[in-house]
Write an enzyme that holds these catalytic residues in place. Structure first.
Site, PDB file in Angstrom:
ATOM      1  N   LYS A  81      58.973  76.181   7.229  1.00 22.46           N
ATOM      2  CA  LYS A  81      59.852  75.768   8.199  1.00 22.46           C
ATOM      3  C   LYS A  81      61.206  76.288   8.166  1.00 22.46           C
ATOM      4  O   LYS A  81      62.035  76.519   9.242  1.00 22.46           O
ATOM      5  CB  LYS A  81      60.081  74.268   7.989  1.00 22.46           C
ATOM      6  CG  LYS A  81      61.006  73.890   6.583  1.00 22.46           C
ATOM      7  CD  LYS A  81      61.087  72.339   6.233  1.00 22.46           C
ATOM      8  CE  LYS A  81      61.498  71.903   5.032  1.00 22.46           C
ATOM      9  NZ  LYS A  81      62.913  72.370   4.738  1.00 22.46           N
ATOM     10  N   ASP A  82      61.663  77.228   6.954  1.00 23.63           N
ATOM     11  CA  ASP A  82      62.923  78.041   7.062  1.00 23.63           C
ATOM     12  C   ASP A  82      62.544  79.484   7.889  1.00 23.63           C
ATOM     13  O   ASP A  82      63.628  80.085   8.237  1.00 23.63           O
ATOM     14  CB  ASP A  82      63.106  78.437   5.633  1.00 23.63           C
ATOM     15  CG  ASP A  82      63.487  77.197   4.976  1.00 23.63           C
ATOM     16  OD1 ASP A  82      63.808  76.016   5.436  1.00 23.63           O
ATOM     17  OD2 ASP A  82      63.407  76.973   3.725  1.00 23.63           O
ATOM     18  N   ARG A 127      67.872  68.374  13.048  1.00 21.26           N
ATOM     19  CA  ARG A 127      66.881  67.330  13.581  1.00 21.26           C
ATOM     20  C   ARG A 127      66.927  65.909  12.512  1.00 21.26           C
ATOM     21  O   ARG A 127      66.915  64.661  13.150  1.00 21.26           O
ATOM     22  CB  ARG A 127      65.572  68.117  13.109  1.00 21.26           C
ATOM     23  CG  ARG A 127      64.160  67.353  13.002  1.00 21.26           C
ATOM     24  CD  ARG A 127      63.071  68.040  12.660  1.00 21.26           C
ATOM     25  NE  ARG A 127      63.340  68.236  11.202  1.00 21.26           N
ATOM     26  CZ  ARG A 127      62.820  67.246  10.203  1.00 21.26           C
ATOM     27  NH1 ARG A 127      62.586  66.090  10.618  1.00 21.26           N
ATOM     28  NH2 ARG A 127      63.161  67.661   8.858  1.00 21.26           N
ATOM     29  N   ARG A 128      67.211  66.027  11.330  1.00 20.65           N
ATOM     30  CA  ARG A 128      67.193  64.746  10.645  1.00 20.65           C
ATOM     31  C   ARG A 128      68.374  63.722  11.002  1.00 20.65           C
ATOM     32  O   ARG A 128      68.309  62.575  11.149  1.00 20.65           O
ATOM     33  CB  ARG A 128      67.377  64.910   9.099  1.00 20.65           C
ATOM     34  CG  ARG A 128      65.889  65.793   8.640  1.00 20.65           C
ATOM     35  CD  ARG A 128      66.132  65.879   7.129  1.00 20.65           C
ATOM     36  NE  ARG A 128      64.842  66.703   6.521  1.00 20.65           N
ATOM     37  CZ  ARG A 128      64.744  67.625   5.765  1.00 20.65           C
ATOM     38  NH1 ARG A 128      65.935  68.139   5.031  1.00 20.65           N
ATOM     39  NH2 ARG A 128      63.504  67.912   5.134  1.00 20.65           N
ATOM     40  N   ASN A 147      70.394  74.475  -2.182  1.00 21.34           N
ATOM     41  CA  ASN A 147      68.949  74.357  -2.620  1.00 21.34           C
ATOM     42  C   ASN A 147      68.744  72.723  -2.707  1.00 21.34           C
ATOM     43  O   ASN A 147      69.775  72.185  -3.073  1.00 21.34           O
ATOM     44  CB  ASN A 147      68.823  75.349  -3.368  1.00 21.34           C
ATOM     45  CG  ASN A 147      69.210  75.128  -4.721  1.00 21.34           C
ATOM     46  OD1 ASN A 147      69.518  74.149  -5.223  1.00 21.34           O
ATOM     47  ND2 ASN A 147      69.821  76.370  -5.421  1.00 21.34           N
ATOM     48  N   CYS A 236      67.921  79.183  20.031  1.00 19.89           N
ATOM     49  CA  CYS A 236      68.883  78.166  19.493  1.00 19.89           C
ATOM     50  C   CYS A 236      68.415  77.285  18.549  1.00 19.89           C
ATOM     51  O   CYS A 236      67.520  76.580  18.686  1.00 19.89           O
ATOM     52  CB  CYS A 236      69.510  77.636  20.800  1.00 19.89           C
ATOM     53  SG  CYS A 236      70.403  76.023  20.598  1.00 19.89           S
TER      54      CYS A 236
END
Length: 308
Positions: A81-82, A127-128, A147, A236
């Site tokens: 996801k990163d 998103r969260r 982290n 973006c």
């Protein structure tokens, strides 16, 4: 070609090392020689401009990309996801490992009464943040970076009610506390819970070795999610969630995709079930539907806001 030692590049955080060691063990079990190379962080390396004039953003992946291009390591292991949806020229996706837990979780302190009242939740993810505010509009969301170990420590030392984490990251390094709840209503980041191994496109020996670790179901589902992200995003960052699941009994793919405004007030979502034969363009078509349904305007607003 003589058998070579595959050098596995990694950052030195606990989770990054766990991921690198996991890949190392799998390659060793197949009979390959490996070594782990911890790569210094970006601040220690002068970035050569031409590599990144492609508009590639991956702050977490840049250092390792350059180590690979310079020939210091052969592969890099990432939380998928990163990883930006466009890889640098010369670097390719070599394997996607079988996916772990895709859920986001809320790690909380004490009781959950604040959910019904006013609360403060921490997350560094747009998103969260947007999904939390969509569900709990009177809550306060604060930024949280670093982290997973750093973020857990910051949560403990703060007066926040809780913080949102990916379940997979905490499970992998045994940091998942007892005080948590599954946020099964939150659509995860594209490719959440999956690990990606990248290698150089011209390194046949390494590509052949690493390809044996690939999980085809995870590869297909993450491909759909990342295609959805890439089609919406256009370079973006935005509050975008996506989850594709394969249904073995019916040979179908179930896809949920969502785009939010930054404040969580606007939500455009799509849910589809298609035959497995349609997977190649599912992410693209789903994103196009969202863009045609007000998403293009919403993305333009997000880009304008983030540029300020």
């Amino acid at each position: 070609m003589a058998e070579k030692t595959i050098r596995i590049g990694t950052r030195d955080s606990e989770l990054a090392l766990w991921q690198a060691h996991t890949v190392q063990k799998k390659l060793n079990d197949l009979g390959y020689k490996t070594e782990i190379v911890a790569v210094k962080s970006q601040g220690d390396i002068i970035l050569d401009k031409p590599l990144y004039e492609l508009g590639i953003t991956g702050i977490f992946t840049k250092t390792l990309d350059i180590a690979m291009i310079n020939g210091d390591v052969d592969i890099a292991v990432h939380s998928m996801k990163d990883v930006p949806t466009a890889l640098p020229i010369g670097i390719v996706q070599a394997a996607v490992l079988e996916r772990a837990n895709t859920l986001d979780i809320l790690v909380h302190k004490g009781n959950l009464d604040f959910l019904e009242a006013n609360g403060t939740i921490a997350t560094g993810s747009l998103r969260r943040q947007a999904q939390w505010l969509n569900k709990y509009p009177n809550h306060n969301v604060v930024d949280l970076r670093g982290n997973v170990n750093t973020r857990m420590q910051k949560l403990q030392e703060s007066d926040w009610n809780g913080a949102v984490f990916a379940a997979a990251g905490l499970e992998r390094i045994n940091l998942k506390p007892s005080d948590y709840i599954d946020l099964d209503w939150m659509i995860p980041a594209p490719a959440q819970g999956a690990m990606l191994v990248v290698a150089m496109a011209n390194d046949e020996y390494t590509l052949d070795a690493v390809s044996q670790l690939n999980d085809i179901e995870t590869e297909v589902c993450t491909y759909i999610e990342r295609q959805f992200l890439r089609t919406l995003e256009g370079g973006c960052t935005a509050p975008i969630g996506a989850l594709a699941k394969y249904n073995e009994d019916e040979d179908t793919i179930h896809f949920d995709g969502v785009l939010f405004s930054l404040d969580g007030k606007q939500k455009i979502e799509i849910n589809k079930v298609v035959d497995i034969s349609e997977w190649k363009k599912l992410g693209f078509h789903s994103a196009k539907e969202i863009l045609d349904n007000g998403g293009a305007e919403l993305m333009a607003n997000i880009k304008a806001t983030l540029k300020k």
